[in-house]
Motif scaffolding. Structure first.
Motif, mmCIF file in Angstrom:
data_model
loop_
_atom_site.group_PDB
_atom_site.id
_atom_site.type_symbol
_atom_site.label_atom_id
_atom_site.label_comp_id
_atom_site.label_asym_id
_atom_site.label_seq_id
_atom_site.Cartn_x
_atom_site.Cartn_y
_atom_site.Cartn_z
ATOM 1 N N LEU A 54 0.746 -1.225 0.183
ATOM 2 C CA LEU A 54 0.160 -0.032 -0.080
ATOM 3 C C LEU A 54 0.876 1.244 -0.013
ATOM 4 C CD1 LEU A 54 -2.626 -1.131 2.727
ATOM 5 C CD2 LEU A 54 -3.056 -0.936 0.286
ATOM 6 N N ASP A 55 0.456 2.212 -0.600
ATOM 7 C CA ASP A 55 1.023 3.514 -0.582
ATOM 8 C C ASP A 55 -0.055 4.558 -0.083
ATOM 9 O OD1 ASP A 55 -0.562 4.290 -2.661
ATOM 10 O OD2 ASP A 55 0.959 3.770 -4.338
ATOM 11 N N VAL A 56 0.300 5.782 -0.002
ATOM 12 C CA VAL A 56 -0.512 6.693 1.011
ATOM 13 C C VAL A 56 -1.688 6.966 -0.008
ATOM 14 C CG1 VAL A 56 -0.595 8.929 1.764
ATOM 15 C CG2 VAL A 56 1.264 7.716 2.118
ATOM 16 N N ALA A 57 -1.523 7.340 -1.163
ATOM 17 C CA ALA A 57 -2.784 7.611 -2.433
ATOM 18 C C ALA A 57 -3.689 6.586 -2.539
ATOM 19 C CB ALA A 57 -2.120 7.862 -3.623
ATOM 20 N N THR A 58 -3.277 5.304 -2.276
ATOM 21 C CA THR A 58 -4.023 4.183 -2.484
ATOM 22 C C THR A 58 -4.943 3.892 -1.019
ATOM 23 O OG1 THR A 58 -2.747 2.908 -3.937
ATOM 24 C CG2 THR A 58 -4.445 1.538 -2.652
ATOM 25 N N VAL A 59 -4.288 4.154 0.041
ATOM 26 C CA VAL A 59 -4.983 4.152 1.227
ATOM 27 C C VAL A 59 -6.078 5.176 1.337
ATOM 28 C CG1 VAL A 59 -4.863 4.349 3.701
ATOM 29 C CG2 VAL A 59 -3.155 2.983 2.389
ATOM 30 N N VAL A 60 -5.730 6.497 0.816
ATOM 31 C CA VAL A 60 -6.705 7.403 0.952
ATOM 32 C C VAL A 60 -7.996 7.182 -0.076
ATOM 33 C CG1 VAL A 60 -7.037 9.885 0.266
ATOM 34 C CG2 VAL A 60 -4.854 9.394 1.604
ATOM 35 N N LYS A 61 -7.462 6.820 -1.131
ATOM 36 C CA LYS A 61 -8.676 6.317 -2.038
ATOM 37 C C LYS A 61 -9.553 5.215 -1.502
ATOM 38 C CE LYS A 61 -7.016 4.479 -5.804
ATOM 39 N NZ LYS A 61 -6.627 4.018 -7.369
ATOM 40 N N LEU A 62 -8.891 4.283 -0.852
ATOM 41 C CA LEU A 62 -9.877 3.148 -0.214
ATOM 42 C C LEU A 62 -10.600 3.668 0.886
ATOM 43 C CD1 LEU A 62 -7.220 0.479 -0.300
ATOM 44 C CD2 LEU A 62 -9.200 0.531 -1.662
ATOM 45 N N ARG A 63 -10.299 4.354 1.531
ATOM 46 C CA ARG A 63 -10.954 5.222 2.946
ATOM 47 C C ARG A 63 -11.838 5.976 2.215
ATOM 48 N NH1 ARG A 63 -13.718 4.359 6.800
ATOM 49 N NH2 ARG A 63 -13.576 6.066 8.322
ATOM 50 N N ALA A 64 -11.602 6.891 1.335
ATOM 51 C CA ALA A 64 -12.640 7.619 0.715
ATOM 52 C C ALA A 64 -13.917 7.169 0.420
ATOM 53 C CB ALA A 64 -11.863 8.820 -0.240
ATOM 54 N N LEU A 65 -13.582 5.916 -0.352
ATOM 55 C CA LEU A 65 -14.886 5.119 -0.701
ATOM 56 C C LEU A 65 -15.238 4.236 0.504
ATOM 57 C CD1 LEU A 65 -13.426 4.265 -4.239
ATOM 58 C CD2 LEU A 65 -15.215 5.610 -4.040
ATOM 59 N N GLN A 66 -14.829 4.167 1.387
ATOM 60 C CA GLN A 66 -15.268 3.554 2.543
ATOM 61 C C GLN A 66 -15.436 2.057 2.345
ATOM 62 O OE1 GLN A 66 -19.119 5.216 3.657
ATOM 63 N NE2 GLN A 66 -18.373 6.990 4.327
ATOM 64 N N ILE A 67 -14.088 1.553 1.662
ATOM 65 C CA ILE A 67 -13.866 0.186 1.278
ATOM 66 C C ILE A 67 -13.381 -0.313 2.811
ATOM 67 C CG2 ILE A 67 -12.452 -1.473 0.164
ATOM 68 C CD1 ILE A 67 -12.861 0.495 -2.180
ATOM 69 N N ALA A 68 -14.261 -1.099 3.318
ATOM 70 C CA ALA A 68 -13.900 -1.975 4.436
ATOM 71 C C ALA A 68 -13.061 -3.121 4.445
ATOM 72 C CB ALA A 68 -14.815 -2.208 5.555
ATOM 73 N N PRO A 69 -12.063 -3.421 5.217
ATOM 74 C CA PRO A 69 -11.540 -4.994 4.961
ATOM 75 C C PRO A 69 -12.559 -6.106 5.011
ATOM 76 C CG PRO A 69 -10.532 -3.524 6.639
ATOM 77 C CD PRO A 69 -11.631 -2.895 6.285
ATOM 78 N N SER A 70 -13.454 -5.763 5.584
ATOM 79 C CA SER A 70 -14.698 -6.900 5.505
ATOM 80 C C SER A 70 -15.426 -7.017 4.165
ATOM 81 C CB SER A 70 -15.805 -6.756 6.751
ATOM 82 O OG SER A 70 -16.428 -5.442 6.236
ATOM 83 N N ASP A 71 -15.472 -5.906 3.399
ATOM 84 C CA ASP A 71 -15.842 -5.880 1.988
ATOM 85 C C ASP A 71 -14.860 -6.820 1.164
ATOM 86 O OD1 ASP A 71 -17.861 -4.165 2.578
ATOM 87 O OD2 ASP A 71 -16.500 -2.431 1.920
ATOM 88 N N ILE A 72 -13.350 -6.680 1.277
ATOM 89 C CA ILE A 72 -12.625 -7.326 0.692
ATOM 90 C C ILE A 72 -12.663 -8.611 1.050
ATOM 91 C CG2 ILE A 72 -9.761 -7.703 0.453
ATOM 92 C CD1 ILE A 72 -9.577 -4.680 1.095
ATOM 93 N N ALA A 73 -12.579 -9.095 2.399
ATOM 94 C CA ALA A 73 -13.040 -10.471 2.751
ATOM 95 C C ALA A 73 -14.018 -11.247 1.774
ATOM 96 C CB ALA A 73 -13.133 -10.416 4.076
ATOM 97 N N ARG A 74 -15.211 -10.415 1.910
ATOM 98 C CA ARG A 74 -16.403 -10.992 1.277
ATOM 99 C C ARG A 74 -16.200 -11.112 -0.338
ATOM 100 N NH1 ARG A 74 -20.097 -6.561 3.589
ATOM 101 N NH2 ARG A 74 -21.249 -6.826 1.498
ATOM 102 N N VAL A 75 -15.598 -10.240 -0.904
ATOM 103 C CA VAL A 75 -15.328 -10.355 -2.359
ATOM 104 C C VAL A 75 -14.213 -11.616 -2.505
ATOM 105 C CG1 VAL A 75 -14.108 -9.458 -4.501
ATOM 106 C CG2 VAL A 75 -15.780 -7.954 -3.050
ATOM 107 N N ARG A 76 -13.394 -11.727 -1.780
ATOM 108 C CA ARG A 76 -12.552 -12.758 -1.872
ATOM 109 C C ARG A 76 -13.090 -14.163 -1.639
ATOM 110 N NH1 ARG A 76 -6.527 -13.013 1.146
ATOM 111 N NH2 ARG A 76 -5.656 -14.391 -0.140
ATOM 112 N N GLN A 77 -14.033 -14.273 -0.780
ATOM 113 C CA GLN A 77 -14.847 -15.498 -0.368
ATOM 114 C C GLN A 77 -15.685 -15.973 -1.463
ATOM 115 O OE1 GLN A 77 -17.677 -14.873 3.024
ATOM 116 N NE2 GLN A 77 -17.741 -17.213 3.423
ATOM 117 N N ARG A 78 -16.352 -14.600 -2.221
ATOM 118 C CA ARG A 78 -17.312 -14.912 -3.143
ATOM 119 C C ARG A 78 -16.664 -15.246 -4.746
ATOM 120 N NH1 ARG A 78 -22.021 -16.449 -2.975
ATOM 121 N NH2 ARG A 78 -22.746 -15.693 -4.605
ATOM 122 N N THR A 79 -15.268 -14.747 -4.733
ATOM 123 C CA THR A 79 -14.647 -15.220 -5.955
ATOM 124 C C THR A 79 -13.578 -16.207 -5.810
ATOM 125 O OG1 THR A 79 -13.194 -13.277 -5.495
ATOM 126 C CG2 THR A 79 -15.259 -12.797 -6.868
#
Length: 113
Positions: free
Chosen positions: A60-85
């Motif tokens: 991760l870099d700063v710009a990516t973290v800012v983008k993920l947080r600004a879009l309110q992407i939660a680690p649980s969202d990542i885990a759910r996508v990973r589980q489904r795909t």
């Protein structure tokens, strides 16, 4: 100027302790005062960064973290996508999913509806 930078940091509550927590969560990644202001402004914490890494987003870099947080992407969202795909989504895929309002639970086993 150094006065302006100090004022900006103070205005958003980016204390020295906050800066240390970000630096510890992003070891080896240079973080400027301006980037600290960005991170704090969107609500990034050291714990949020560590949670993203725990979900699989390691480089991760700063710009990516800012983008993920600004879009309110939660680690649980990542885990759910990973589980489904059955695979870790890319950062760009997560941004697209969130920006377009795709519910991770609606993804099929092949990553589609």
């Amino acid at each position: 100027s150094s006065i302006q930078r100090a004022v900006e940091l103070k205005a958003v509550g980016a204390s020295p302790a906050y800066a240390r927590s970000i630096e510890q969560a992003l070891p080896g990644v240079p973080v400027s005062n301006g980037q600290l202001v960005q991170l704090k402004s969107v609500g990034v914490t050291g714990d949020y960064i560590r949670s993203l890494k725990g979900a699989g987003f390691r480089d991760l870099d700063v710009a990516t973290v800012v983008k993920l947080r600004a879009l309110q992407i939660a680690p649980s969202d990542i885990a759910r996508v990973r589980q489904r795909t059955g695979r870790l989504p890319t950062i760009d895929e997560m941004v697209e999913i969130k920006a377009l309002g795709v519910n991770p639970d609606d993804l099929g086993d092949d990553g589609g509806p």
